[in-house]
Design a protein around this motif. Structure first.
Motif, mmCIF file in Angstrom:
data_model
loop_
_atom_site.group_PDB
_atom_site.id
_atom_site.type_symbol
_atom_site.label_atom_id
_atom_site.label_comp_id
_atom_site.label_asym_id
_atom_site.label_seq_id
_atom_site.Cartn_x
_atom_site.Cartn_y
_atom_site.Cartn_z
ATOM 1 N N LEU A 1 -0.617 -4.450 -5.418
ATOM 2 C CA LEU A 1 -0.383 -3.023 -5.216
ATOM 3 C C LEU A 1 -1.681 -2.238 -5.145
ATOM 4 O O LEU A 1 -2.655 -2.544 -5.833
ATOM 5 N N ALA A 2 -1.656 -1.188 -4.330
ATOM 6 C CA ALA A 2 -2.752 -0.228 -4.281
ATOM 7 C C ALA A 2 -2.231 1.054 -3.653
ATOM 8 O O ALA A 2 -1.231 1.046 -2.917
ATOM 9 N N SER A 3 -2.887 2.161 -3.941
ATOM 10 C CA SER A 3 -2.551 3.442 -3.330
ATOM 11 C C SER A 3 -3.744 3.917 -2.513
ATOM 12 O O SER A 3 -4.901 3.757 -2.930
ATOM 13 N N THR B 1 0.847 -1.185 0.000
ATOM 14 C CA THR B 1 0.000 0.000 0.000
ATOM 15 C C THR B 1 0.882 1.234 0.000
ATOM 16 O O THR B 1 1.678 1.435 0.922
ATOM 17 N N TRP C 1 5.252 3.774 2.612
ATOM 18 C CA TRP C 1 4.781 2.464 2.183
ATOM 19 C C TRP C 1 4.314 1.640 3.379
ATOM 20 O O TRP C 1 4.841 1.767 4.471
ATOM 21 N N PRO D 1 -7.796 0.202 -7.935
ATOM 22 C CA PRO D 1 -7.166 -0.336 -9.157
ATOM 23 C C PRO D 1 -8.144 -1.059 -10.078
ATOM 24 O O PRO D 1 -8.038 -0.924 -11.303
ATOM 25 N N SER E 1 -1.587 8.665 -7.278
ATOM 26 C CA SER E 1 -0.879 7.598 -7.991
ATOM 27 C C SER E 1 0.582 7.547 -7.553
ATOM 28 O O SER E 1 1.259 8.574 -7.450
ATOM 29 N N ASP F 1 2.757 0.882 -11.621
ATOM 30 C CA ASP F 1 2.046 1.949 -10.930
ATOM 31 C C ASP F 1 1.085 1.378 -9.895
ATOM 32 O O ASP F 1 0.528 0.291 -10.073
ATOM 33 N N ALA F 2 0.910 2.138 -8.825
ATOM 34 C CA ALA F 2 -0.048 1.788 -7.776
ATOM 35 C C ALA F 2 -1.116 2.868 -7.740
ATOM 36 O O ALA F 2 -0.820 4.035 -7.482
ATOM 37 N N ARG G 1 -3.550 -5.106 -10.446
ATOM 38 C CA ARG G 1 -2.738 -4.680 -9.315
ATOM 39 C C ARG G 1 -1.627 -5.667 -8.961
ATOM 40 O O ARG G 1 -0.715 -5.317 -8.217
ATOM 41 N N CYS H 1 9.632 5.153 -5.120
ATOM 42 C CA CYS H 1 8.408 5.531 -5.827
ATOM 43 C C CYS H 1 8.847 6.195 -7.123
ATOM 44 O O CYS H 1 9.634 7.139 -7.113
#
Length: 363
Positions: free
Chosen positions: A239-241, A148, A154, A263, A245, A258-259, A270, A287
């Motif tokens: 992955l996720a944000s 995340t 992170w 997603p 982004s 990219d996260a 993801r 990042c």
């Protein structure tokens, strides 16, 4: 006589094209280039530590080799034309100012059209081949990690750990059901809220798409997060944000993804997988998506350890839920904090003047 010469030139150009095309076929080889060749042509790429990274590295180096071969052939033709067909030399030979024009030489024009098309087609084929290997989700991972990203750090959590690596004797499910339930409740705003559920009927504070785990490592202003992973093990990253982004990038993986927030709604896959990490060590992560004020300091570290060390690490984290990640690293004989993120300073509190470098003299 001129016709015979033209045909001879056309044959030479076709032969040169065949050589270039044959060289291009090497771009699909999984065979690593000689180390000296790799060091010369890798253009600064780091040495890969995953099979997927090795595939991209080999492809990259062989493409550069073929590009140089084609370039040298073309330069040789240009230079030959300059010296062999210049007006002074032709006048000394008793010829006219210009050599015979070949714009209607059908074999030559076909060769100059077909050979570049074949080169592009072969290059495209092997590009897709390498890309397919890198993004394939067919590894049956023994470790699944939830990543995340958030401004500007992170969070790493262990979602699944299978087999002998598990801290519970069987397959380990690390989902934190209580926190996940609370996150699911943020999906829909209360009906009495003014301007509630503004995003396609969902809350702007929705965090239901994020994953929460019992064993997590969270970065902070004071501490760069260290993600501990085993070598010789298939691993999946999800992955996720939680906000804007971001991008998950480990240079030695030779891969970036990219996260995004939401997603699935953004039609993003993801997950990505690696077959294994081939060597132990510390590998810096960054990042790679401009995400705001402290983007340059949004670092993490992957600490690759042996499977036995990873098992001990997971046992410690499972049996000591209140212990910090640094304590768990010390328990398995590893450095407790990140060692690979220099020369970047992770401290956000004293860098508003732009002074975010660390003096490396003596390090």
């Amino acid at each position: 006589m001129d016709t015979a010469k033209n045909r001879g030139l056309a044959k030479k150009l076709c032969f040169a094209g065949i050589i270039a095309l044959s060289g291009l076929g090497l771009t699909g080889c999984e065979v690593a280039p000689p180390s000296a060749l790799g060091n010369l042509l890798d253009m600064g790429w780091p040495d890969p530590v995953t099979p997927e990274g090795a595939s991209m590295y080999n492809f990259w180096v062989w493409v550069w080799l073929v590009a140089w071969i084609i370039g040298i052939i073309m330069w040789a033709i240009f230079i030959y034309a300059v010296f062999a067909w210049n007006s002074k030399r032709r006048q000394k030979q008793g010829h006219g100012e210009f050599p015979k024009q070949l714009q209607y030489n059908i074999p030559l024009e076909l060769a100059l059209t077909i050979v570049p098309i074949l080169i592009v087609m072969v290059l495209f084929f092997f590009t897709v081949q390498a890309q397919t290997k890198v993004v394939a989700l067919d590894k049956e991972p023994d470790v699944t990690v939830d990543v995340t990203a958030f401004q500007w750090n992170w969070k790493f959590g262990y979602a699944e750990v299978k087999g002998d690596l598990s801290p519970v004797g069987g397959d380990y499910d690390g989902s934190d059901l209580e926190r996940q339930k609370l996150a699911d409740e943020t999906k829909i705003d209360d009906e009495n809220m003014v301007n509630g559920n503004p995003i396609h009927g969902q809350s702007s504070n929705d965090q239901s798409y994020l994953n929460y785990n019992l064993i997590e490592t969270v970065g902070s202003t004071e501490e760069v997060p260290v993600l501990v992973l085993p070598t010789d093990t298939a691993i999946e990253f999800r992955l996720a944000s939680s906000d804007v982004s971001h991008a998950f990038w480990v240079p030695e993986f030779l891969f970036k993804r990219d996260a995004y927030s939401h997603p699935e709604m953004n039609q993003q896959e993801r997950s990505f997988q690696i077959e294994e990490i081939t060597e132990t060590g510390s590998f810096v992560g960054r990042c790679a998506e401009m995400c705001g004020t402290y983007h340059a300091m949004m670092n993490f570290e992957i600490r690759a350890v042996t499977p036995d060390q990873f098992r001990e690490y997971m046992d410690f984290r499972h049996n000591n839920p209140e212990a910090s990640n640094s304590e768990a690293l010390e328990a398995i004989g590893e450095e407790p904090f990140a060692t690979s993120t220099r020369p970047f300073n992770s401290d956000r509190t004293g860098t508003r003047d732009g002074n975010n470098a660390v003096d490396n003299v003596g390090i």
